[in-house]
Design a protein around this motif. Structure first.
Motif, mmCIF file in Angstrom:
data_model
loop_
_atom_site.group_PDB
_atom_site.id
_atom_site.type_symbol
_atom_site.label_atom_id
_atom_site.label_comp_id
_atom_site.label_asym_id
_atom_site.label_seq_id
_atom_site.Cartn_x
_atom_site.Cartn_y
_atom_site.Cartn_z
ATOM 1 N N TRP A 113 -7.183 13.228 -6.169
ATOM 2 C CA TRP A 113 -5.738 13.052 -6.306
ATOM 3 C C TRP A 113 -5.346 11.825 -7.110
ATOM 4 O O TRP A 113 -4.172 11.569 -7.328
ATOM 5 C CB TRP A 113 -5.078 12.974 -4.932
ATOM 6 C CG TRP A 113 -5.332 14.199 -4.117
ATOM 7 C CD1 TRP A 113 -6.197 14.316 -3.078
ATOM 8 C CD2 TRP A 113 -4.746 15.483 -4.300
ATOM 9 N NE1 TRP A 113 -6.190 15.590 -2.592
ATOM 10 C CE2 TRP A 113 -5.296 16.331 -3.326
ATOM 11 C CE3 TRP A 113 -3.820 16.007 -5.188
ATOM 12 C CZ2 TRP A 113 -4.949 17.669 -3.218
ATOM 13 C CZ3 TRP A 113 -3.456 17.340 -5.072
ATOM 14 C CH2 TRP A 113 -4.024 18.150 -4.105
ATOM 15 N N TYR A 116 -4.073 6.991 -3.445
ATOM 16 C CA TYR A 116 -2.911 6.958 -2.577
ATOM 17 C C TYR A 116 -2.856 5.603 -1.899
ATOM 18 O O TYR A 116 -3.762 4.797 -1.994
ATOM 19 C CB TYR A 116 -2.952 8.086 -1.538
ATOM 20 C CG TYR A 116 -4.177 8.069 -0.662
ATOM 21 C CD1 TYR A 116 -4.178 7.397 0.553
ATOM 22 C CD2 TYR A 116 -5.345 8.718 -1.054
ATOM 23 C CE1 TYR A 116 -5.309 7.364 1.354
ATOM 24 C CE2 TYR A 116 -6.479 8.698 -0.258
ATOM 25 C CZ TYR A 116 -6.452 8.024 0.944
ATOM 26 O OH TYR A 116 -7.566 7.991 1.726
ATOM 27 N N GLU A 126 0.822 8.221 4.279
ATOM 28 C CA GLU A 126 0.323 7.969 2.923
ATOM 29 C C GLU A 126 1.475 8.002 1.931
ATOM 30 O O GLU A 126 2.379 8.809 2.048
ATOM 31 C CB GLU A 126 -0.707 9.026 2.514
ATOM 32 C CG GLU A 126 -1.980 8.977 3.317
ATOM 33 C CD GLU A 126 -2.955 10.088 2.942
ATOM 34 O OE1 GLU A 126 -2.587 10.991 2.159
ATOM 35 O OE2 GLU A 126 -4.082 10.049 3.452
ATOM 36 N N TYR A 128 2.199 8.262 -2.274
ATOM 37 C CA TYR A 128 1.647 8.620 -3.579
ATOM 38 C C TYR A 128 2.659 8.206 -4.641
ATOM 39 O O TYR A 128 3.864 8.355 -4.448
ATOM 40 C CB TYR A 128 1.397 10.130 -3.684
ATOM 41 C CG TYR A 128 0.267 10.611 -2.820
ATOM 42 C CD1 TYR A 128 -1.011 10.741 -3.335
ATOM 43 C CD2 TYR A 128 0.473 10.918 -1.485
ATOM 44 C CE1 TYR A 128 -2.066 11.175 -2.540
ATOM 45 C CE2 TYR A 128 -0.569 11.357 -0.679
ATOM 46 C CZ TYR A 128 -1.828 11.486 -1.214
ATOM 47 O OH TYR A 128 -2.868 11.903 -0.427
#
Length: 145
Positions: A113, A116, A126, A128
């Motif tokens: 990803w 994060y 979390e 992002y």
């Protein structure tokens, strides 16, 4: 005895009205949650949506652009709630990164990803930060598990 009956009637009516009002408020909130989830975005001026569904840490996030809006969603699976702020015309994420660091979050690199932000000692949360440099869009999203 007559005064007691009058007081009981008043109490019964008051309790009944209170129950009806609470039910109406819960139904209105459920309806607004559906509106927030289906919305392509809402502004801070949409006060019910903003104050009810935007996460406190996103409300306090620095505004890195004058053109921004919010998203909210209830998710299936391991992430039950998502709240985001999207900035149009923004090119630099440093101010958001500094803000998350000041809140005690740390960046965790992730090959899948891109990374994060998480904070120890809290329920699983979390952040992002996604950026589209070509379209000058930056999105700060908070997932609460």
């Amino acid at each position: 005895m007559g005064k007691l009956i009058k007081n009981m009637k008043w109490l019964t009516r008051t309790l009944g009205l209170t129950v009806v009002m609470v039910i109406a408020l819960v139904l209105a909130d459920c309806k607004m949650m559906g509106v927030a989830e289906k919305s392509p975005g809402f502004k801070q001026s949409d006060w019910w949506l903003y104050y009810s569904y935007v996460d406190k840490e996103l409300k306090n996030a620095p505004r890195i652009s004058d053109d921004y809006y919010f998203l909210y969603g209830m998710m299936d699976g391991p992430s039950p709630e998502m709240s985001a702020i999207i900035f149009n015309g923004a090119t630099d994420t440093a101010e958001l990164e500094n803000y998350l660091t000041a809140l005690g979050y740390r960046y965790v690199p992730d090959d899948e990803w891109g990374g994060y932000w998480e904070r120890e000692g809290r329920r699983k949360t979390e952040f992002y930060i996604w950026q589209n440099k070509e379209q000058q869009i930056i999105r700060l999203t908070k997932y609460s598990f």
